[in-house]
Design a protein around this motif. Structure first.
Motif, PDB file in Angstrom:
ATOM      1  N   ALA A   1       7.996  -5.350  34.876  1.00 26.70           N
ATOM      2  CA  ALA A   1       9.073  -4.758  35.658  1.00 26.70           C
ATOM      3  C   ALA A   1       8.807  -3.279  35.886  1.00 26.70           C
ATOM      4  O   ALA A   1       9.053  -2.751  36.976  1.00 26.70           O
ATOM      5  N   LYS A   2       8.285  -2.610  34.881  1.00 34.00           N
ATOM      6  CA  LYS A   2       7.953  -1.190  35.029  1.00 34.00           C
ATOM      7  C   LYS A   2       6.806  -1.003  36.018  1.00 34.00           C
ATOM      8  O   LYS A   2       6.792  -0.039  36.796  1.00 34.00           O
ATOM      9  N   LEU A   3       5.846  -1.924  36.013  1.00 32.10           N
ATOM     10  CA  LEU A   3       4.731  -1.825  36.958  1.00 32.10           C
ATOM     11  C   LEU A   3       5.241  -1.913  38.400  1.00 32.10           C
ATOM     12  O   LEU A   3       4.801  -1.159  39.269  1.00 32.10           O
ATOM     13  N   ILE A   4       6.175  -2.849  38.662  1.00 35.54           N
ATOM     14  CA  ILE A   4       6.746  -2.983  39.996  1.00 35.54           C
ATOM     15  C   ILE A   4       7.535  -1.726  40.354  1.00 35.54           C
ATOM     16  O   ILE A   4       7.461  -1.214  41.479  1.00 35.54           O
ATOM     17  N   HIS A   5       8.312  -1.215  39.400  1.00 30.40           N
ATOM     18  CA  HIS A   5       9.077   0.015  39.626  1.00 30.40           C
ATOM     19  C   HIS A   5       8.141   1.165  39.966  1.00 30.40           C
ATOM     20  O   HIS A   5       8.379   1.927  40.915  1.00 30.40           O
ATOM     21  N   ASP A   6       7.058   1.301  39.222  1.00 29.90           N
ATOM     22  CA  ASP A   6       6.111   2.386  39.455  1.00 29.90           C
ATOM     23  C   ASP A   6       5.396   2.224  40.800  1.00 29.90           C
ATOM     24  O   ASP A   6       5.079   3.211  41.465  1.00 29.90           O
ATOM     25  N   LEU A   7       5.139   0.964  41.181  1.00 28.72           N
ATOM     26  CA  LEU A   7       4.499   0.714  42.465  1.00 28.72           C
ATOM     27  C   LEU A   7       5.417   1.154  43.609  1.00 28.72           C
ATOM     28  O   LEU A   7       4.984   1.811  44.561  1.00 28.72           O
ATOM     29  N   ALA A   8       6.700   0.797  43.511  1.00 25.80           N
ATOM     30  CA  ALA A   8       7.661   1.208  44.531  1.00 25.80           C
ATOM     31  C   ALA A   8       7.785   2.727  44.572  1.00 25.80           C
ATOM     32  O   ALA A   8       7.843   3.330  45.654  1.00 25.80           O
ATOM     33  N   LYS A   9       7.805   3.357  43.424  1.00 29.69           N
ATOM     34  CA  LYS A   9       7.899   4.820  43.359  1.00 29.69           C
ATOM     35  C   LYS A   9       6.682   5.469  44.002  1.00 29.69           C
ATOM     36  O   LYS A   9       6.796   6.466  44.730  1.00 29.69           O
ATOM     37  N   ALA A  10       5.499   4.904  43.760  1.00 31.85           N
ATOM     38  CA  ALA A  10       4.273   5.452  44.350  1.00 31.85           C
ATOM     39  C   ALA A  10       4.314   5.396  45.869  1.00 31.85           C
ATOM     40  O   ALA A  10       3.878   6.317  46.560  1.00 31.85           O
ATOM     41  N   ILE A  11       4.880   4.289  46.413  1.00 29.51           N
ATOM     42  CA  ILE A  11       4.995   4.137  47.858  1.00 29.51           C
ATOM     43  C   ILE A  11       5.930   5.194  48.427  1.00 29.51           C
ATOM     44  O   ILE A  11       5.638   5.842  49.433  1.00 29.51           O
ATOM     45  N   LEU A  12       7.074   5.381  47.769  1.00 31.40           N
ATOM     46  CA  LEU A  12       8.096   6.281  48.292  1.00 31.40           C
ATOM     47  C   LEU A  12       7.727   7.749  48.176  1.00 31.40           C
ATOM     48  O   LEU A  12       8.173   8.571  48.977  1.00 31.40           O
ATOM     49  N   THR A  13       6.926   8.089  47.182  1.00 30.51           N
ATOM     50  CA  THR A  13       6.638   9.504  46.923  1.00 30.51           C
ATOM     51  C   THR A  13       5.287   9.958  47.442  1.00 30.51           C
ATOM     52  O   THR A  13       4.979  11.146  47.364  1.00 30.51           O
ATOM     53  N   GLU A  14       4.475   9.046  47.992  1.00 32.41           N
ATOM     54  CA  GLU A  14       3.168   9.448  48.516  1.00 32.41           C
ATOM     55  C   GLU A  14       3.365  10.346  49.745  1.00 32.41           C
ATOM     56  O   GLU A  14       3.912   9.918  50.762  1.00 32.41           O
ATOM     57  N   PRO A  15       2.919  11.620  49.673  1.00 36.25           N
ATOM     58  CA  PRO A  15       3.157  12.546  50.789  1.00 36.25           C
ATOM     59  C   PRO A  15       2.278  12.296  51.999  1.00 36.25           C
ATOM     60  O   PRO A  15       2.599  12.702  53.099  1.00 36.25           O
ATOM     61  N   GLU A  16       1.141  11.633  51.817  1.00 33.52           N
ATOM     62  CA  GLU A  16       0.217  11.385  52.924  1.00 33.52           C
ATOM     63  C   GLU A  16       0.258   9.904  53.300  1.00 33.52           C
ATOM     64  O   GLU A  16      -0.232   9.057  52.548  1.00 33.52           O
ATOM     65  N   PRO A  17       0.847   9.548  54.459  1.00 32.93           N
ATOM     66  CA  PRO A  17       0.952   8.133  54.841  1.00 32.93           C
ATOM     67  C   PRO A  17      -0.378   7.394  54.846  1.00 32.93           C
ATOM     68  O   PRO A  17      -0.435   6.214  54.487  1.00 32.93           O
ATOM     69  N   LEU A  18      -1.456   8.067  55.236  1.00 30.40           N
ATOM     70  CA  LEU A  18      -2.753   7.407  55.280  1.00 30.40           C
ATOM     71  C   LEU A  18      -3.262   7.032  53.892  1.00 30.40           C
ATOM     72  O   LEU A  18      -4.167   6.213  53.768  1.00 30.40           O
ATOM     73  N   ARG A  19      -2.678   7.633  52.866  1.00 33.29           N
ATOM     74  CA  ARG A  19      -3.108   7.351  51.504  1.00 33.29           C
ATOM     75  C   ARG A  19      -2.399   6.156  50.897  1.00 33.29           C
ATOM     76  O   ARG A  19      -2.790   5.670  49.839  1.00 33.29           O
ATOM     77  N   VAL A  20      -1.342   5.655  51.557  1.00 37.46           N
ATOM     78  CA  VAL A  20      -0.517   4.623  50.936  1.00 37.46           C
ATOM     79  C   VAL A  20      -1.312   3.349  50.681  1.00 37.46           C
ATOM     80  O   VAL A  20      -1.302   2.812  49.572  1.00 37.46           O
ATOM     81  N   TRP A  21      -2.032   2.830  51.700  1.00 34.97           N
ATOM     82  CA  TRP A  21      -2.750   1.571  51.505  1.00 34.97           C
ATOM     83  C   TRP A  21      -3.863   1.672  50.477  1.00 34.97           C
ATOM     84  O   TRP A  21      -3.963   0.800  49.597  1.00 34.97           O
ATOM     85  N   PRO A  22      -4.718   2.706  50.513  1.00 35.68           N
ATOM     86  CA  PRO A  22      -5.713   2.832  49.436  1.00 35.68           C
ATOM     87  C   PRO A  22      -5.065   2.931  48.064  1.00 35.68           C
ATOM     88  O   PRO A  22      -5.567   2.364  47.082  1.00 35.68           O
ATOM     89  N   LEU A  23      -3.927   3.640  47.984  1.00 36.98           N
ATOM     90  CA  LEU A  23      -3.205   3.748  46.722  1.00 36.98           C
ATOM     91  C   LEU A  23      -2.732   2.378  46.255  1.00 36.98           C
ATOM     92  O   LEU A  23      -2.872   2.023  45.072  1.00 36.98           O
ATOM     93  N   LEU A  24      -2.211   1.571  47.174  1.00 38.53           N
ATOM     94  CA  LEU A  24      -1.736   0.239  46.802  1.00 38.53           C
ATOM     95  C   LEU A  24      -2.877  -0.658  46.343  1.00 38.53           C
ATOM     96  O   LEU A  24      -2.724  -1.437  45.400  1.00 38.53           O
ATOM     97  N   MET A  25      -4.024  -0.582  47.022  1.00 36.17           N
ATOM     98  CA  MET A  25      -5.168  -1.386  46.604  1.00 36.17           C
ATOM     99  C   MET A  25      -5.600  -1.000  45.187  1.00 36.17           C
ATOM    100  O   MET A  25      -5.920  -1.861  44.360  1.00 36.17           O
TER     101      MET A  25
END
Length: 256
Positions: A9-33
């Protein structure tokens, strides 16, 4: 399936937080991978975009970094039509995360496509996170492990992760349709002048802008004069129209 553990549950929470707080949109997909390879974990994760009818596709991004040197597009173009997971999603509306073991038969494990993938990137067991896409298109994340399969826990985590990734994909599509704003610095316009220009476009008077920004009306008038000079105009209406033409502020919304 059982409920996610506290750690998951914490991993999912942290994943959602990473998506919302990433300042560079182009970095979101590499970050998710990167997060998917760590959280599940898997040996690799690749975001793919396929045109099934044309028989073409691309690997948009992936982790680990050595994947960028692998012949992913060649593998996709050559073997996509016989890949069991891709065939499943191409011929159904199902968008449930599935494993290769759930849809492949003995022919796959003996096929040239399997051998080519195994030799190029070490694929063995795979899990797909299909995202919403237009008919005839397949967009999603393919994750691979080289030794063992995926558990019920992995599939439950994948289902939640898929929802987050689908949201990112939807926002990305909206963003691509939005007009790109110009760069104020190209015209020598400062951040404070841009604020004044935006408020002018909203119909605020110099007095109201001063009250909003907590500066004097005289200072607002000076910012207006500087804007007119930099935009090479002589009045408020022309300044706003030119700023919209240059893409410095958003277009005026349609009436009705």
């Amino acid at each position: 399936m059982t409920a996610l553990s506290g750690r998951d549950a914490k991993l999912i929470h942290d994943l959602a937080k990473a998506i919302l707080t990433e300042p560079e949109p182009l970095r979101v997909w590499p970050l998710l991978m990167e997060r998917l390879t760590t959280d599940l974990p898997v040996d690799l994760a690749v975001l793919i975009d396929l045109d099934w009818k044309a028989g073409t596709g691309h690997a948009l991004t992936g982790k680990p970094d050595w994947l960028h040197e692998a012949p992913l597009d060649t593998l996709i173009d050559t073997h996509m039509r016989v890949h069991p997971l891709l065939r499943h999603y191409a011929h159904s509306t199902d968008r449930t995360p599935l494993t290769l073991d759930e849809v492949a038969d003995d022919r796959w494990w003996k096929s040239e496509a399997y051998r080519a993938g195994k030799a190029a990137i070490g694929i063995d067991r795979q899990l797909a996170l299909p995202l919403s896409s237009r008919p005839g298109q397949i967009r999603g994340v393919i994750m691979s492990r080289s030794r063992h399969g995926f558990s019920d826990r992995d599939l439950e985590y994948a289902g939640l992760a898929r929802s987050l990734l689908d949201t990112v994909s939807a926002h990305e599509r909206v963003s691509l349709r939005m007009p790109r704003l110009g760069d104020p610095a190209a015209y020598g316009i400062t951040a404070r002048e841009m604020t004044v220009l935006t408020l002018l476009s909203e119909g605020l008077t110099a007095h109201a802008i001063g009250s909003r920004l907590r500066i004097t009306e005289k200072t607002v008038v000076k910012h207006k004069e500087n804007l007119y000079k930099k935009l090479r105009v002589h009045d408020r209406v022309t300044a706003i129209n030119k700023a919209r033409f240059l893409g410095l502020i958003s277009p005026e919304p349609p009436v009705g």
